[in-house]
Design a protein around this motif. Structure first.
Motif, PDB file in Angstrom:
ATOM      1  N   ASP A 144       0.228  15.695 -24.124  1.00 27.76           N
ATOM      2  CA  ASP A 144      -0.636  16.044 -23.000  1.00 27.76           C
ATOM      3  C   ASP A 144      -1.330  17.376 -23.234  1.00 27.76           C
ATOM      4  OD1 ASP A 144       0.053  13.819 -21.201  1.00 27.76           O
ATOM      5  OD2 ASP A 144       2.042  14.730 -21.209  1.00 27.76           O
ATOM      6  N   VAL A 145      -0.716  18.235 -24.024  1.00 33.51           N
ATOM      7  CA  VAL A 145      -1.252  19.564 -24.271  1.00 33.51           C
ATOM      8  C   VAL A 145      -0.720  20.077 -25.602  1.00 33.51           C
ATOM      9  CG1 VAL A 145       0.609  20.683 -22.972  1.00 33.51           C
ATOM     10  CG2 VAL A 145      -1.558  21.882 -23.263  1.00 33.51           C
ATOM     11  N   VAL A 146      -1.490  20.929 -26.275  1.00 33.95           N
ATOM     12  CA  VAL A 146      -1.077  21.558 -27.530  1.00 33.95           C
ATOM     13  C   VAL A 146      -0.912  23.052 -27.290  1.00 33.95           C
ATOM     14  CG1 VAL A 146      -1.782  22.151 -29.884  1.00 33.95           C
ATOM     15  CG2 VAL A 146      -2.196  19.849 -28.995  1.00 33.95           C
ATOM     16  N   ALA A 147       0.233  23.602 -27.706  1.00 34.51           N
ATOM     17  CA  ALA A 147       0.480  25.046 -27.669  1.00 34.51           C
ATOM     18  C   ALA A 147       0.411  25.536 -29.108  1.00 34.51           C
ATOM     19  CB  ALA A 147       1.842  25.344 -27.055  1.00 34.51           C
ATOM     20  N   MET A 148      -0.628  26.312 -29.448  1.00 38.23           N
ATOM     21  CA  MET A 148      -0.953  26.571 -30.849  1.00 38.23           C
ATOM     22  C   MET A 148      -1.104  28.051 -31.169  1.00 38.23           C
ATOM     23  SD  MET A 148      -3.883  24.675 -33.101  1.00 38.23           S
ATOM     24  CE  MET A 148      -5.170  24.928 -31.883  1.00 38.23           C
ATOM     25  N   ASP A 149      -0.568  28.424 -32.330  1.00 33.40           N
ATOM     26  CA  ASP A 149      -0.742  29.762 -32.871  1.00 33.40           C
ATOM     27  C   ASP A 149      -2.163  29.911 -33.415  1.00 33.40           C
ATOM     28  OD1 ASP A 149      -0.107  32.324 -33.674  1.00 33.40           O
ATOM     29  OD2 ASP A 149       0.940  31.698 -35.497  1.00 33.40           O
ATOM     30  N   ILE A 150      -2.541  31.146 -33.729  1.00 31.50           N
ATOM     31  CA  ILE A 150      -3.872  31.423 -34.273  1.00 31.50           C
ATOM     32  C   ILE A 150      -3.878  31.414 -35.791  1.00 31.50           C
ATOM     33  CG2 ILE A 150      -5.580  33.253 -34.562  1.00 31.50           C
ATOM     34  CD1 ILE A 150      -5.996  31.792 -32.036  1.00 31.50           C
ATOM     35  N   HIS A 151      -3.029  32.259 -36.406  1.00 31.86           N
ATOM     36  CA  HIS A 151      -3.043  32.414 -37.869  1.00 31.86           C
ATOM     37  C   HIS A 151      -2.035  31.472 -38.509  1.00 31.86           C
ATOM     38  CE1 HIS A 151      -5.869  35.681 -37.854  1.00 31.86           C
ATOM     39  NE2 HIS A 151      -5.140  36.359 -37.001  1.00 31.86           N
ATOM     40  N   MET A 152      -2.578  30.472 -39.251  1.00 34.75           N
ATOM     41  CA  MET A 152      -1.745  29.480 -39.926  1.00 34.75           C
ATOM     42  C   MET A 152      -2.384  29.127 -41.258  1.00 34.75           C
ATOM     43  SD  MET A 152      -0.962  26.901 -36.734  1.00 34.75           S
ATOM     44  CE  MET A 152      -2.723  26.622 -36.472  1.00 34.75           C
ATOM     45  N   PRO A 153      -1.614  28.638 -42.210  1.00 31.07           N
ATOM     46  CA  PRO A 153      -2.200  28.196 -43.482  1.00 31.07           C
ATOM     47  C   PRO A 153      -3.035  26.925 -43.303  1.00 31.07           C
ATOM     48  CG  PRO A 153       0.135  27.651 -43.390  1.00 31.07           C
ATOM     49  CD  PRO A 153      -0.143  28.510 -42.193  1.00 31.07           C
ATOM     50  N   ASN A 154      -3.904  26.694 -44.270  1.00 30.97           N
ATOM     51  CA  ASN A 154      -4.764  25.501 -44.331  1.00 30.97           C
ATOM     52  C   ASN A 154      -5.853  25.520 -43.252  1.00 30.97           C
ATOM     53  OD1 ASN A 154      -3.368  24.378 -46.577  1.00 30.97           O
ATOM     54  ND2 ASN A 154      -1.754  23.663 -45.189  1.00 30.97           N
ATOM     55  N   LEU A 155      -5.481  25.283 -42.005  1.00 33.01           N
ATOM     56  CA  LEU A 155      -6.439  25.371 -40.897  1.00 33.01           C
ATOM     57  C   LEU A 155      -5.880  26.331 -39.850  1.00 33.01           C
ATOM     58  CD1 LEU A 155      -7.548  21.665 -40.204  1.00 33.01           C
ATOM     59  CD2 LEU A 155      -8.880  23.447 -41.331  1.00 33.01           C
ATOM     60  N   ASP A 156      -6.647  27.361 -39.481  1.00 38.42           N
ATOM     61  CA  ASP A 156      -6.163  28.273 -38.448  1.00 38.42           C
ATOM     62  C   ASP A 156      -6.429  27.698 -37.059  1.00 38.42           C
ATOM     63  OD1 ASP A 156      -8.851  28.707 -37.857  1.00 38.42           O
ATOM     64  OD2 ASP A 156      -8.911  30.709 -38.750  1.00 38.42           O
ATOM     65  N   GLY A 157      -6.061  28.453 -36.043  1.00 35.49           N
ATOM     66  CA  GLY A 157      -6.195  27.960 -34.679  1.00 35.49           C
ATOM     67  C   GLY A 157      -7.620  27.668 -34.277  1.00 35.49           C
ATOM     68  N   TYR A 158      -8.545  28.489 -34.752  1.00 37.03           N
ATOM     69  CA  TYR A 158      -9.954  28.260 -34.437  1.00 37.03           C
ATOM     70  C   TYR A 158     -10.454  26.961 -35.068  1.00 37.03           C
ATOM     71  CZ  TYR A 158     -15.011  28.621 -35.029  1.00 37.03           C
ATOM     72  OH  TYR A 158     -16.355  28.354 -35.057  1.00 37.03           O
ATOM     73  N   GLN A 159     -10.217  26.783 -36.359  1.00 34.79           N
ATOM     74  CA  GLN A 159     -10.690  25.585 -37.059  1.00 34.79           C
ATOM     75  C   GLN A 159     -10.041  24.323 -36.502  1.00 34.79           C
ATOM     76  OE1 GLN A 159      -9.415  27.174 -40.849  1.00 34.79           O
ATOM     77  NE2 GLN A 159     -11.523  27.394 -41.568  1.00 34.79           N
ATOM     78  N   THR A 160      -8.747  24.414 -36.197  1.00 32.04           N
ATOM     79  CA  THR A 160      -8.040  23.258 -35.653  1.00 32.04           C
ATOM     80  C   THR A 160      -8.584  22.885 -34.277  1.00 32.04           C
ATOM     81  OG1 THR A 160      -6.051  23.962 -36.838  1.00 32.04           O
ATOM     82  CG2 THR A 160      -5.767  22.303 -35.122  1.00 32.04           C
ATOM     83  N   THR A 161      -8.811  23.891 -33.440  1.00 33.63           N
ATOM     84  CA  THR A 161      -9.379  23.638 -32.113  1.00 33.63           C
ATOM     85  C   THR A 161     -10.740  22.960 -32.227  1.00 33.63           C
ATOM     86  OG1 THR A 161      -8.235  25.529 -31.117  1.00 33.63           O
ATOM     87  CG2 THR A 161     -10.190  24.718 -29.976  1.00 33.63           C
ATOM     88  N   LYS A 162     -11.581  23.465 -33.121  1.00 35.88           N
ATOM     89  CA  LYS A 162     -12.923  22.915 -33.280  1.00 35.88           C
ATOM     90  C   LYS A 162     -12.861  21.448 -33.690  1.00 35.88           C
ATOM     91  CE  LYS A 162     -17.373  24.129 -35.346  1.00 35.88           C
ATOM     92  NZ  LYS A 162     -18.089  25.100 -36.222  1.00 35.88           N
ATOM     93  N   GLN A 163     -11.960  21.112 -34.617  1.00 35.28           N
ATOM     94  CA  GLN A 163     -11.860  19.714 -35.063  1.00 35.28           C
ATOM     95  C   GLN A 163     -11.279  18.818 -33.973  1.00 35.28           C
ATOM     96  OE1 GLN A 163     -10.569  18.649 -38.955  1.00 35.28           O
ATOM     97  NE2 GLN A 163     -11.175  20.598 -39.878  1.00 35.28           N
ATOM     98  N   LEU A 164     -10.234  19.286 -33.305  1.00 33.20           N
ATOM     99  CA  LEU A 164      -9.622  18.473 -32.251  1.00 33.20           C
ATOM    100  C   LEU A 164     -10.610  18.192 -31.127  1.00 33.20           C
ATOM    101  CD1 LEU A 164      -6.022  19.953 -31.900  1.00 33.20           C
ATOM    102  CD2 LEU A 164      -6.620  17.639 -32.618  1.00 33.20           C
ATOM    103  N   MET A 165     -11.372  19.200 -30.722  1.00 33.91           N
ATOM    104  CA  MET A 165     -12.272  19.019 -29.597  1.00 33.91           C
ATOM    105  C   MET A 165     -13.481  18.167 -29.939  1.00 33.91           C
ATOM    106  SD  MET A 165     -10.588  20.290 -27.233  1.00 33.91           S
ATOM    107  CE  MET A 165     -11.782  20.033 -25.943  1.00 33.91           C
ATOM    108  N   SER A 166     -13.739  17.965 -31.221  1.00 33.21           N
ATOM    109  CA  SER A 166     -14.865  17.121 -31.602  1.00 33.21           C
ATOM    110  C   SER A 166     -14.459  15.663 -31.811  1.00 33.21           C
ATOM    111  CB  SER A 166     -15.526  17.652 -32.874  1.00 33.21           C
ATOM    112  OG  SER A 166     -14.637  17.595 -33.967  1.00 33.21           O
ATOM    113  N   VAL A 167     -13.170  15.425 -32.150  1.00 34.88           N
ATOM    114  CA  VAL A 167     -12.762  14.048 -32.458  1.00 34.88           C
ATOM    115  C   VAL A 167     -11.626  13.524 -31.588  1.00 34.88           C
ATOM    116  CG1 VAL A 167     -13.534  14.232 -34.842  1.00 34.88           C
ATOM    117  CG2 VAL A 167     -11.174  14.809 -34.291  1.00 34.88           C
ATOM    118  N   ASN A 168     -10.758  14.423 -31.102  1.00 37.73           N
ATOM    119  CA  ASN A 168      -9.592  13.981 -30.344  1.00 37.73           C
ATOM    120  C   ASN A 168      -9.303  14.993 -29.244  1.00 37.73           C
ATOM    121  OD1 ASN A 168      -7.357  12.582 -29.552  1.00 37.73           O
ATOM    122  ND2 ASN A 168      -6.374  12.542 -31.555  1.00 37.73           N
ATOM    123  N   PRO A 169     -10.204  15.147 -28.285  1.00 36.73           N
ATOM    124  CA  PRO A 169     -10.102  16.252 -27.323  1.00 36.73           C
ATOM    125  C   PRO A 169      -8.886  16.155 -26.416  1.00 36.73           C
ATOM    126  CG  PRO A 169     -11.801  14.701 -26.658  1.00 36.73           C
ATOM    127  CD  PRO A 169     -11.373  14.293 -28.039  1.00 36.73           C
TER     128      PRO A 169
END
Length: 354
Positions: free
Chosen positions: A48-73
């Motif tokens: 129902d909701v994602v609780a996410m850190d900002i700094h992570m390997p591979n995809l950070d919180g910003y990049q992950t948010t951008k992808q999720l909100m474009s394909v799986n909001p």
């Protein structure tokens, strides 16, 4: 029970978040170690909701948010350290692409503020899980097709001396959109209350300044509010105004009791303007959860002030502006760009040569 996916590259922090959320009555359905894993787990586990850190390997919180909100909001809450300016800066960018809220990471059960941090985390995650999100598009750019000519004829009697704004969930993007569309020279000061987690107001101010046509700063006690500048309520302080005999506007900060559970509160600011400026004001309610400010906006409208609510189509959460509409407290209901257009028209009417 509401289902939460935790995304954090630290196993220790993930365990802390799991324990905190589960003690708050939420179900943790999984733990991802980076953004790429989060993208897969969101599709598989459908939280129902994602609780996410900002700094992570591979995809950070910003990049992950951008992808999720474009394909799986879905609702995304950023859980990060407010004392890290890099974290806070990235958090602002993630809000811009669709994250709903940013909250302080709990500092461990041994910390004196753990219970406060934990309660804020649980409350934020629970509230954001209720928000219905859609695939991220340029929602804030949708126009209500307001007729400038019609607006001009309706605004001729307005003679404001101050603009006050209130916002909560979804408000950062709306406020940024509004400020970027304003004229660079305005004949009045602007004051704003934005509900945001403790420690992030400085980065929020910097983020707004990146695109604002006018300077944005954090309000200071007894500072004189200057025309053409926007003043943000600081952490944990109500923002109000005091007029002296010459008409100078002094900013007033207070740590009195919260209004509707909020400090700073939009209602406190609007009420201060009721008492000081009355009809010589403009009040704006942007996207936000709850009802903060709506009743005071109605009072301002009854006094003859100009009142504006963000429209439902452009709001991430239509709670606060929607309550203003329900109370018939809004003179206009507009998207952020059209709110800016209306204020620009009003500013031209009151320009020295206008």
């Amino acid at each position: 029970m509401l289902k939460v996916l935790i995304v954090d590259d630290s196993a220790v922090v993930s365990l802390l978040l799991r324990n905190t959320l589960e003690q708050g009555g939420l179900e943790v359905v999984g733990e991802a170690r980076d953004g790429r894993q989060a993208l897969v787990m969101v599709s598989q586990l459908k939280p129902d909701v994602v609780a996410m850190d900002i700094h992570m390997p591979n995809l950070d919180g910003y990049q992950t948010t951008k992808q999720l909100m474009s394909v799986n909001p879905l609702p995304i809450v950023l859980v990060t350290a407010s004392e890290d300016p890099n974290d806070a800066a990235v958090a602002m960018r993630a809000l811009d692409v669709g994250a709903l809220a940013v909250v302080q990471k709990p500092r461990g059960p041994g910390h004196p503020k753990y219970q406060q941090d934990a309660a804020e985390l649980v409350r934020t995650v629970r509230n954001m899980a209720q928000v219905k999100v859609i695939t991220r598009v340029n929602r804030l750019q949708r126009s209500a097709e307001t007729s400038d000519a019609a607006v001009v004829s309706q605004l001729t009697g307005q003679k404001p001396k101050i603009i006050v704004l209130g916002a909560s969930t979804g408000g950062p993007m709306a406020l940024r959109e509004l400020l970027s569309s304003l004229h660079s020279v305005l004949p009045w000061p602007l004051l704003a209350v934005q509900h945001i987690s403790h420690g992030f107001i400085g980065s929020f101010c910097n983020w707004l300044n990146e695109s604002s046509a006018i300077p944005v700063r954090i309000a200071k006690q007894n500072e004189i509010a200057k025309a053409g500048q926007l003043y943000l309520a600081p952490d944990d302080c109500h923002l109000g105004v005091r007029l002296d005999s010459s008409g100078a506007c002094y900013l007033q900060l207070a740590v009195s009791e919260p209004w509707l559970g909020q400090r700073p509160a939009v209602g406190y600011l609007f009420n201060s303007v009721v008492q000081s400026y009355g009809e010589q004001s403009v009040a704006v309610l942007l996207s936000g959860m709850g009802t903060d400010g709506a009743a005071q906006m109605l009072t301002l409208k009854k006094l003859g002030a100009l009142t504006i609510a963000q429209d439902k189509a452009s709001s991430v959460v239509h709670g606060m502006p929607g309550e203003a509409v329900r109370l018939n407290a809004a003179t206009y209901t507009l998207c952020p760009r059209d709110i800016a257009a209306l204020l620009n028209i009003l500013a031209l009417q009151h320009a020295p040569d206008g």
